[in-house]
Design a protein around this motif. Structure first.
Motif, mmCIF file in Angstrom:
data_model
loop_
_atom_site.group_PDB
_atom_site.id
_atom_site.type_symbol
_atom_site.label_atom_id
_atom_site.label_comp_id
_atom_site.label_asym_id
_atom_site.label_seq_id
_atom_site.Cartn_x
_atom_site.Cartn_y
_atom_site.Cartn_z
ATOM 1 N N THR A 1 104.359 100.027 55.634
ATOM 2 C CA THR A 1 105.556 100.758 55.209
ATOM 3 C C THR A 1 105.355 102.262 55.299
ATOM 4 O O THR A 1 106.239 103.001 55.745
ATOM 5 N N PHE B 1 113.797 98.662 59.266
ATOM 6 C CA PHE B 1 113.228 97.850 58.192
ATOM 7 C C PHE B 1 114.288 96.868 57.726
ATOM 8 O O PHE B 1 115.483 97.072 57.903
ATOM 9 N N ARG C 1 110.735 95.824 54.072
ATOM 10 C CA ARG C 1 109.587 95.548 54.931
ATOM 11 C C ARG C 1 109.926 95.958 56.366
ATOM 12 O O ARG C 1 111.043 95.754 56.838
#
Length: 410
Positions: free
Chosen positions: A85, A66, A78
């Protein structure tokens, strides 16, 4: 070496906006591999830059990554893949649990985050897939309330951390920062602290040898700047560049290492700023930065724990810039070293307001000659900072690997 001879270790680090987590983990792996004791080492991470820092002997379990950004509105996490997520965290937890359930390491070491991102380490920890568990800490953590809440003092989380981690390896020196005293942590947790010193060794190459090694002439004045991983450092680079442009006559050469996580548009803008000056080199990443730091007349860098340790290792004349917005770690750490006369500290708001216009000429004219080698890792085997055979005693009493292998019947 046979598989049965090797001591099995798993090193987990969650991800990172910078190279600090990856660099620390790579150093631990290198120190273990230098030991006479054979090791089988697995890395488990979502980091996606700087993985070449890892020794080639380390096998890597790469979990999906992420991106997250340190700004006043929050971390803005994100996934890098086209997935939600919640799904990302579930996939990461499933992969970690499955691997550790089969590997069953003698030692599992987690960098900085006891439960893993979004609790992704919890299933494997609660299944006792590792015989011994170690939480490695950079030294300064968060403010006192948040640190006690996340680690040691919360009525729910504190006992959980103590139940699931044998010890805490602190990668700094207590004379610089005493974690137990600053955070007033409970005695049971304080008894499990093991200070390793900074994960850096004295850089024994002389300044003249370093300059010759990288091709800097005897009379050339060299400025080196690096911002760690570089995420979100565009404003710092613009402020620093403005000062260097205005003081161009004070140095002959410069190396600016942006960091591989610097946003592409900021990377392009920085290159455009200096494209007409052949004496200023821009690199996204420089794995061999220590000779440059040793050779430099001035080093300007982010105040991450890893970078500060390397400043001490090289004796660099340094200006440290705490870049964090939401946390105090770099501010406290840089201030401690400033108070000891080992670095100059420039706060982020002051940097953006032009303080480097004054500090850089002063640092070049009145260089620091710091000797912080006493605070470094002592050069012994890192084994003695691990629990179990040939290492320290383990505070955990739970048996190894009571949980079933994932995918098999309990």
């Amino acid at each position: 070496m046979t598989h049965t001879d090797a001591r099995t270790v798993a090193l987990y680090w969650h991800n990172g906006r910078s190279l600090g987590h990856t660099s620390r983990t790579a150093k631990v792996a290198r120190y273990l591999l230098r030991s006479p004791q054979p090791y089988s080492i697995a890395g488990i991470t979502g980091a996606y830059r700087g993985l070449d820092l890892l020794p080639p002997e380390v096998d890597l379990v790469k979990i999906p990554s992420f991106a997250n950004f340190d700004d006043p509105s929050g971390w803005n996490l994100r996934p890098r893949l086209a997935m939600g997520t919640e799904a990302l965290h579930q996939v990461r937890a499933d992969l970690i649990t499955t691997f550790l359930g089969h590997y069953r390491p003698e030692v599992l070491m987690s960098d900085h985050i006891p439960r893993g991102t979004d609790d992704e380490l919890v299933p494997a920890l609660e299944a006792r897939y590792a015989r011994h568990t170690v939480l490695s800490l950079r030294g300064v953590l968060f403010d006192r309330d948040k640190t006690l809440r996340k680690y040691f003092g919360d009525p729910g989380r504190g006992p959980w951390v103590l139940e699931h981690y044998c010890q805490f390896n602190v990668h700094t020196h207590p004379e610089v920062f005493d974690l137990a005293d600053y955070y007033r942590i409970p005695r049971e947790a304080a008894d499990r602290l093991h200070y390793t010193g900074y994960l850096a060794e004295p850089f024994t190459v002389s300044r003249d040898e370093a300059r010759e090694q990288i091709g800097v002439g005897p009379g050339e004045r060299l400025v080196v700047a690096a911002m760690g991983g570089g995420q979100g450092a565009g404003d710092v680079w613009r402020a620093l560049s403005a000062t260097l442009h205005g003081r161009r006559g004070m140095f002959d050469r410069a190396l600016l290492v942006t960091g591989p996580y610097l946003e592409p548009e900021d990377q392009r803008a920085l290159r455009q700023l200096w494209e007409s000056d052949s004496a200023v080199e821009i690199r996204a990443y420089e794995p061999g930065l220590l000779p440059w730091m040793r050779a430099a007349d001035l080093f300007v860098g982010a105040a991450g724990a890893n970078a500060l340790g390397e400043v001490l290792a090289t004796g660099a004349n340094a200006i440290a810039i705490p870049r964090q917005i939401r946390e105090i770690e770099q501010q406290v750490h840089a201030q401690r070293l400033h108070d000891l006369g080992l670095v100059r500290r420039a706060g982020l708001p002051d940097v953006l307001d032009g303080v480097l216009d004054r500090m850089i000429p002063q640092a070049l004219d009145e260089p620091l000659t710091p000797d912080g080698t006493r605070y470094l890792w002592d050069g012994g085997s890192y084994d003695r900072h691990l629990p179990g055979p040939d290492g320290t005693a383990c505070a955990c009493t739970s048996a190894r690997a009571t949980g079933p292998v994932p995918g098999e019947r309990a």
